[in-house]
Design an enzyme around this catalytic site. Structure first.
Site, PDB file in Angstrom:
ATOM      1  N   ASP A   1       4.638  26.498  50.423  1.00  0.00           N
ATOM      2  CA  ASP A   1       6.039  26.413  50.828  1.00  0.00           C
ATOM      3  C   ASP A   1       6.903  27.357  50.000  1.00  0.00           C
ATOM      4  O   ASP A   1       7.124  27.127  48.812  1.00  0.00           O
ATOM      5  CB  ASP A   1       6.514  24.973  50.663  1.00  0.00           C
ATOM      6  CG  ASP A   1       7.917  24.765  51.205  1.00  0.00           C
ATOM      7  OD1 ASP A   1       8.381  25.602  52.003  1.00  0.00           O
ATOM      8  OD2 ASP A   1       8.551  23.770  50.815  1.00  0.00           O
TER       9      ASP A   1
ATOM     10  N   ASP B   1      10.897  33.237  55.588  1.00  0.00           N
ATOM     11  CA  ASP B   1      10.306  31.936  55.268  1.00  0.00           C
ATOM     12  C   ASP B   1       8.955  31.790  55.941  1.00  0.00           C
ATOM     13  O   ASP B   1       8.866  31.597  57.150  1.00  0.00           O
ATOM     14  CB  ASP B   1      11.240  30.821  55.707  1.00  0.00           C
ATOM     15  CG  ASP B   1      10.647  29.444  55.419  1.00  0.00           C
ATOM     16  OD1 ASP B   1       9.758  29.357  54.549  1.00  0.00           O
ATOM     17  OD2 ASP B   1      11.061  28.476  56.056  1.00  0.00           O
TER      18      ASP B   1
END
Length: 502
Positions: free
Chosen positions: A106, A312
């Site tokens: 992440d 992202d």
């Protein structure tokens, strides 16, 4: 998954990397024999992935070294189970004796935590597939590792203003912006096991500080990151920052994603001298991998609209606010010959186009983003092909409309080695098939017609006049979409309908 709130009480540097796999990749599905996941290319497949993106979207609101790279001790192959609700995962090994954990990767959060000395109903201990296969997950305990140490409350690391006693532990609680999701526990330190990624495979152990997650809530108990979260953000607590501080790697890492769901992440990778780059927009509070786009070109249409977006890797589909979303979508719509598919609430994408009878390929205008500094970022394949319930096909612009924030998702990163250089505060990119360093190239790479086994198709040098030609000679096999490109293997969902918590 960006945190909402938290408290806690060079030269000669090597790089190391490890393989990463998407939950829906064929190798992963083969491990557990799960045969009831959405069919690749089906409408359900894309609905599941878009749904997963919406669930975690709140997260954002709150020169090559001369040493051999390092890999996790288990090597580059990280396929274990497909029960993780995040996009990509890796197998990491900690402690003595060593325990392995399948952790979510992440870039939107900082802390690395794993399930540990769990309170009642505070951790996921096993996952069961729809076919009945049970996979037990390791649970860490500092008492069971001879190299572990608990961080005390009165340490300089903890910085708590008050401690209940001299022997009190340094506690943490991280609240994420996603669905009342949190992790609570104590800080511990232990060895992260690495090896040199060369012929000698020299062992390298890194003493890192991480979260002993005793109580997880929200989506962490519903299938997302059931075995830990591997923070890749910019804060000092993140793993990239820790490895740089220990002198094991420069403060940089790269991520690359292949067409079959297999990729690599390499710590200490500063990229190559000929890679393209753009500076990060660094905020004073909780910085992210935010960049600026100064011009957008879709075929013959050009917009000088400037906007910022977050790169992202934890988001499947790119999502943009207006006016950028409408410019790209309408520009493509005006330049494709196929009939637009009627609006369909079952499909997450707004701009879709039906294949005609016997059609086996399609051409879309090239989409290029000009980054701050002037370097071009060409999208290798911004579309998705979906098989309809009637047996036909349509292709869609795999772009979602956002109401709050611009996110460059993994589908717009496919085909590139993306470098998150936190020392120079720049994002770098270079075309790659994501398998071999030797294949880092700006030259086109042969397209893949067997997405489960072949390298990615990369064509960064295409011009706006040539358009993007999609597999011109391939007839669609009955079992999969005729143009399943890399990002289709990076689409995920929370598995609430496919996996039950044991």
């Amino acid at each position: 998954m960006v945190l909402l709130s938290s408290w806690r009480s060079c030269d000669g540097l090597g790089t190391f990397g490890y393989g990463l796999h998407h939950r829906f990749s064929d190798p992963v599905k083969g491990i557990l024999g799960v045969d009831e996941l959405p069919e690749k290319g089906s409408a359900d497949y894309y609905v599941a992935m878009a749904h997963r993106d919406r669930i975690i979207r709140g997260r954002h609101l709150a020169s090559i070294n001369d040493q051999s790279p390092l890999a996790f001790s288990g090597g580059n192959d990280t396929v274990l189970i497909n029960s993780l609700g995040f996009l990509h995962y890796a197998n990491v090994s900690l402690g003595n004796p060593s325990l392995s954990f399948l952790v979510a990767l992440d870039t939107g959060s900082d802390l690395f935590w794993i399930p540990c000395d769990c309170q009642k109903n505070g951790c996921v201990k096993a996952l069961q597939s729809s076919s009945g296969v049970v996979v037990n997950l390791n649970i860490y305990s500092p008492n069971n590792s001879s190299t572990s140490g608990v961080i005390p409350c009165n340490s300089t690391f903890c910085k708590q203003s008050q401690c209940s006693s001299a022997s009190a532990n340094c506690g943490y609680k991280v609240a994420y912006l996603s669905n009342n999701t949190s992790s609570t526990g104590i800080f511990v330190e232990d060895l992260l096991h690495l090896i040199r990624d060369d012929d000698q495979s020299q062992a390298v152990d890194a003493k890192i500080t991480f979260g002993c997650g005793q109580l997880q809530t929200g989506t962490f108990l519903e299938g997302a990151a059931p075995n830990g979260l591997f923070g890749l953000g910019m804060d000092n607590i993140s793993v990239p920052s820790t490895l740089a501080r220990l002198g094991l790697a420069s403060n940089s890492f790269s991520m690359c994603f292949g067409p079959d769901g297999i990729g690599r992440i390499k710590f200490g990778d500063n990229g190559r001298s000929d890679q393209r780059k753009t500076p990060f927009n660094i905020r004073s509070t909780h910085p992210t991998y935010n960049i600026s786009i100064t011009k957008t070109t879709v075929g013959k249409n050009v917009s000088a609209l400037e906007f910022s977006a977050i790169f992202d890797s934890g988001t499947s589909f790119t999502s943009l606010k207006d006016p950028a979303y409408t410019f790209i979508s309408e520009s493509l719509n005006s330049q494709v010959p196929e009939r637009r598919h009627p609006s369909d609430s079952q499909i997450p994408f707004e701009y879709c186009y039906d294949f005609s009878v016997n059609q086996t390929s399609y051409v879309i205008p090239d989409i290029n983003l000009t980054m701050k500094g002037g370097d071009q970022y060409s999208l290798t394949d911004p579309t998705a092909v979906i098989q309809t319930t009637q047996g036909g096909y349509m292709y869609c612009l795999a772009l979602l409309k956002s109401e709050d924030i611009n996110i460059i998702g993994q589908n717009f990163m496919t085909g590139y080695n993306i470098v998150f250089d936190r020392e120079k505060n720049v994002l770098g990119w270079k075309a790659s098939n994501c398998y071999d360093e030797e294949n880092l190239s700006t030259l086109p790479i042969s397209p893949s017609h067997s997405p489960a086994h072949s390298p990615a198709a990369v064509n960064p040098e295409a011009t706006e006049n040539s358009g993007t030609n999609s597999d011109p000679t391939v007839s669609p096999p009955s079992s999969y979409s005729p143009k399943l490109k890399p990002f289709h293997y990076t689409l995920a969902m929370l598995l609430l309908s496919f996996l039950a918590i044991v």
